[in-house]
Design an enzyme around this catalytic site. Structure first.
Site, PDB file in Angstrom:
ATOM      1  N   ARG A 102      51.051  39.402  53.783  1.00  0.00           N
ATOM      2  CA  ARG A 102      51.411  39.608  52.369  1.00  0.00           C
ATOM      3  C   ARG A 102      52.925  39.444  52.281  1.00  0.00           C
ATOM      4  O   ARG A 102      53.669  40.236  52.869  1.00  0.00           O
ATOM      5  CB  ARG A 102      50.978  40.987  51.881  1.00  0.00           C
ATOM      6  CG  ARG A 102      51.557  41.321  50.514  1.00  0.00           C
ATOM      7  CD  ARG A 102      50.904  42.512  49.846  1.00  0.00           C
ATOM      8  NE  ARG A 102      49.581  42.180  49.336  1.00  0.00           N
ATOM      9  CZ  ARG A 102      48.904  42.907  48.468  1.00  0.00           C
ATOM     10  NH1 ARG A 102      49.415  44.030  47.994  1.00  0.00           N
ATOM     11  NH2 ARG A 102      47.695  42.544  48.064  1.00  0.00           N
ATOM     12  N   HIS A 129      46.784  34.532  45.392  1.00  0.00           N
ATOM     13  CA  HIS A 129      46.113  35.723  45.935  1.00  0.00           C
ATOM     14  C   HIS A 129      44.665  35.329  46.274  1.00  0.00           C
ATOM     15  O   HIS A 129      43.718  35.814  45.654  1.00  0.00           O
ATOM     16  CB  HIS A 129      46.160  36.843  44.889  1.00  0.00           C
ATOM     17  CG  HIS A 129      45.851  38.199  45.438  1.00  0.00           C
ATOM     18  ND1 HIS A 129      45.584  38.439  46.770  1.00  0.00           N
ATOM     19  CD2 HIS A 129      45.776  39.417  44.813  1.00  0.00           C
ATOM     20  CE1 HIS A 129      45.346  39.726  46.946  1.00  0.00           C
ATOM     21  NE2 HIS A 129      45.455  40.340  45.786  1.00  0.00           N
ATOM     22  N   GLN A 132      41.625  37.952  47.073  1.00  0.00           N
ATOM     23  CA  GLN A 132      41.174  38.671  45.874  1.00  0.00           C
ATOM     24  C   GLN A 132      40.126  37.858  45.121  1.00  0.00           C
ATOM     25  O   GLN A 132      39.126  38.382  44.623  1.00  0.00           O
ATOM     26  CB  GLN A 132      42.397  38.901  44.954  1.00  0.00           C
ATOM     27  CG  GLN A 132      42.064  39.489  43.604  1.00  0.00           C
ATOM     28  CD  GLN A 132      41.659  40.948  43.700  1.00  0.00           C
ATOM     29  OE1 GLN A 132      42.317  41.719  44.372  1.00  0.00           O
ATOM     30  NE2 GLN A 132      40.577  41.334  43.056  1.00  0.00           N
ATOM     31  N   ASP A 224      45.808  41.325  34.658  1.00  0.00           N
ATOM     32  CA  ASP A 224      46.532  41.832  35.833  1.00  0.00           C
ATOM     33  C   ASP A 224      47.792  42.503  35.297  1.00  0.00           C
ATOM     34  O   ASP A 224      48.109  42.399  34.102  1.00  0.00           O
ATOM     35  CB  ASP A 224      46.864  40.643  36.764  1.00  0.00           C
ATOM     36  CG  ASP A 224      47.532  41.061  38.073  1.00  0.00           C
ATOM     37  OD1 ASP A 224      47.525  42.266  38.400  1.00  0.00           O
ATOM     38  OD2 ASP A 224      48.062  40.174  38.784  1.00  0.00           O
ATOM     39  N   CYS A 264      42.323  42.939  39.019  1.00  0.00           N
ATOM     40  CA  CYS A 264      42.401  43.012  40.483  1.00  0.00           C
ATOM     41  C   CYS A 264      42.867  44.383  40.948  1.00  0.00           C
ATOM     42  O   CYS A 264      42.640  44.759  42.092  1.00  0.00           O
ATOM     43  CB  CYS A 264      43.316  41.916  41.017  1.00  0.00           C
ATOM     44  SG  CYS A 264      45.004  42.038  40.406  1.00  0.00           S
ATOM     45  N   ARG A 292      36.081  43.627  47.674  1.00  0.00           N
ATOM     46  CA  ARG A 292      37.142  43.143  48.567  1.00  0.00           C
ATOM     47  C   ARG A 292      36.700  43.318  50.037  1.00  0.00           C
ATOM     48  O   ARG A 292      36.910  42.425  50.859  1.00  0.00           O
ATOM     49  CB  ARG A 292      38.452  43.915  48.339  1.00  0.00           C
ATOM     50  CG  ARG A 292      39.151  43.636  47.019  1.00  0.00           C
ATOM     51  CD  ARG A 292      39.665  42.211  46.919  1.00  0.00           C
ATOM     52  NE  ARG A 292      40.565  41.809  47.976  1.00  0.00           N
ATOM     53  CZ  ARG A 292      41.880  42.004  47.988  1.00  0.00           C
ATOM     54  NH1 ARG A 292      42.465  42.596  46.979  1.00  0.00           N
ATOM     55  NH2 ARG A 292      42.615  41.569  49.003  1.00  0.00           N
TER      56      ARG A 292
HETATM   57  N1   CP Z   1      44.284  43.858  44.315  1.00  0.00           N
HETATM   58  C1   CP Z   1      45.090  44.059  45.357  1.00  0.00           C
HETATM   59  O1   CP Z   1      45.461  43.139  46.106  1.00  0.00           O
HETATM   60  O2   CP Z   1      45.452  45.342  45.531  1.00  0.00           O
HETATM   61  P1   CP Z   1      46.494  45.923  46.585  1.00  0.00           P
HETATM   62  O3   CP Z   1      47.869  45.515  46.122  1.00  0.00           O
HETATM   63  O4   CP Z   1      46.283  47.405  46.533  1.00  0.00           O
HETATM   64  O5   CP Z   1      46.197  45.336  47.935  1.00  0.00           O
HETATM   65  N1  NVA Z   2      50.166  40.253  40.414  1.00  0.00           N
HETATM   66  C1  NVA Z   2      50.195  41.489  41.143  1.00  0.00           C
HETATM   67  C2  NVA Z   2      48.935  41.654  41.914  1.00  0.00           C
HETATM   68  C3  NVA Z   2      48.829  42.919  42.718  1.00  0.00           C
HETATM   69  C4  NVA Z   2      47.580  43.001  43.525  1.00  0.00           C
HETATM   70  C5  NVA Z   2      51.415  41.519  42.052  1.00  0.00           C
HETATM   71  O1  NVA Z   2      51.753  40.488  42.638  1.00  0.00           O
HETATM   72  O2  NVA Z   2      52.052  42.564  42.166  1.00  0.00           O
END
Ligand code: CP
Ligand code: NVA
Length: 305
Positions: A102, A129, A132, A224, A264, A292
């Site tokens: 990440r 992502h 997801q 989101d 998400c 997930r």
């Molecule tokens: N939806 C998602 O990726 O959540 P987290 O940021 O908690 O991993």
């Molecule tokens: N768009 C959001 C998604 C979190 C799971 C972010 O990048 O923070």
């Protein structure tokens, strides 16, 4: 050859297999069948940003499949003290069987993959992502039983989640509407690529600033957060720009009666969505979150052999 999952496009040929097999894995798991395909395998998980779902689902997926996951934060790694991404990839490749990453920057995920001999999975970056999105389409399939002919309305920021969701709509042939405030549309190259994919199914990808038009007759209403991780400085400006894009009872009254609400998560209740919608009978946000776990399992099984 190793398989990386950096974009939804890395599942271009078999995205629907991920969805169908993910649903099957979930059913098997719930009926007590156990699967040890990650026996003695290790997943290294680098998280530059916070996570609840992605971390816990991948870690639990590895455990349930008989393997092991290591959580790595750049705060504690030498990467945080200047060791290069390339060297990190080469070192980890000699020890683990796959790497989840990440990252703030998409290019860094690509760089890690280029320098790793094991598979790299994108656990969210500034552009996509993908993990997801496997869970999201599993949820849509479980609830709606099909993709073709559905209208998916994403109302909110043209961000990482939106880009991946839109590409996948193109892959499965669902109609996809994205409504954002002016200036917050998804990047042109994602729109172009999604339209190209949709063309094969004769489905639509529509980008608009009209949230009402997007919500009208929708089967799926998705949103989101307005302010993604790393964009904290834009908080005030974005909250102002997005105010009328809130998913509330009035807006969803335009959707089909049996629409489903998706997010998400994490949700900022009272901003992009009201409690009334998030906790309504139409909301599938917790099923989506649970999926997930099973989505990560199918991803792991397909990339770590
Ligand atoms: N939806 C998602 O990726 O959540 P987290 O940021 O908690 O991993
Ligand atoms: N768009 C959001 C998604 C979190 C799971 C972010 O990048 O923070």
């Amino acid at each position: 050859m190793k398989r990386d999952i950096i974009s939804v496009l890395d599942m271009k040929k078999d995205f629907e297999d991920f969805v169908e097999e993910g649903i099957l894995l979930k059913k098997n798991f719930k009926s007590g069948k156990r699967d040890s395909s990650m026996d003695r395998k290790t997943l290294g998980m680098i998280f530059e940003k916070a996570s609840t779902r992605t971390r816990v689902s991948f870690e639990t997926a590895m455990t349930q499949l008989g393997g092991h996951a290591i959580y790595l934060s750049p705060r504690d790694m030498q990467m945080g003290r200047g060791e290069t991404i390339a060297d990190t990839g080469k070192v980890l490749s000699g020890m683990v069987d796959g790497i989840l990453y990440r990252a703030f920057e998409h290019d860094n995920v690509v760089e890690l993959a280029e320098n790793s001999s094991v598979s790299v999975i994108n656990g969210l970056d500034n552009l996509e992502h993908p993990t997801q999105i496997v869970a999201d389409y599993m949820t849509i399939m479980e609830r709606k039983g099909k993709f073709k002919g559905l209208k998916i309305a994403y109302i909110g920021d043209g961000n990482n989640t939106a880009n991946s969701l839109m590409l996948a709509a193109g892959l499965v042939g669902a109609d996809f509407w994205i409504a954002t405030p002016e200036g917050y549309e998804p990047p042109e190259r994602f729109v172009k690529e999604s339209k190209l994919l949709a063309k094969k199914h004769r489905s639509e990808i529509e980008v608009t600033n009209n949230y009402k038009e997007a919500a009208t007759n929708a089967d799926v209403v998705y949103t989101d957060v307005w302010v993604s991780m790393g964009e904290e400085k834009e908080k005030e400006a974005k909250e102002k720009a997005f105010k009328s894009f809130q998913i509330n009872e009035k807006l969803v009254s335009l959707a089909k009666k049996d629409y489903i609400f998706m997010h998400c998560l994490p949700a900022h209740r009272g901003l992009e969505v009201t409690n009334g919608v998030a906790d309504s009978r139409n909301s599938v946000i917790f099923q989506e979150a649970e999926n997930r776990l099973h989505a990560e399992k199918i991803i792991l099984k397909k990339v770590i052999k």
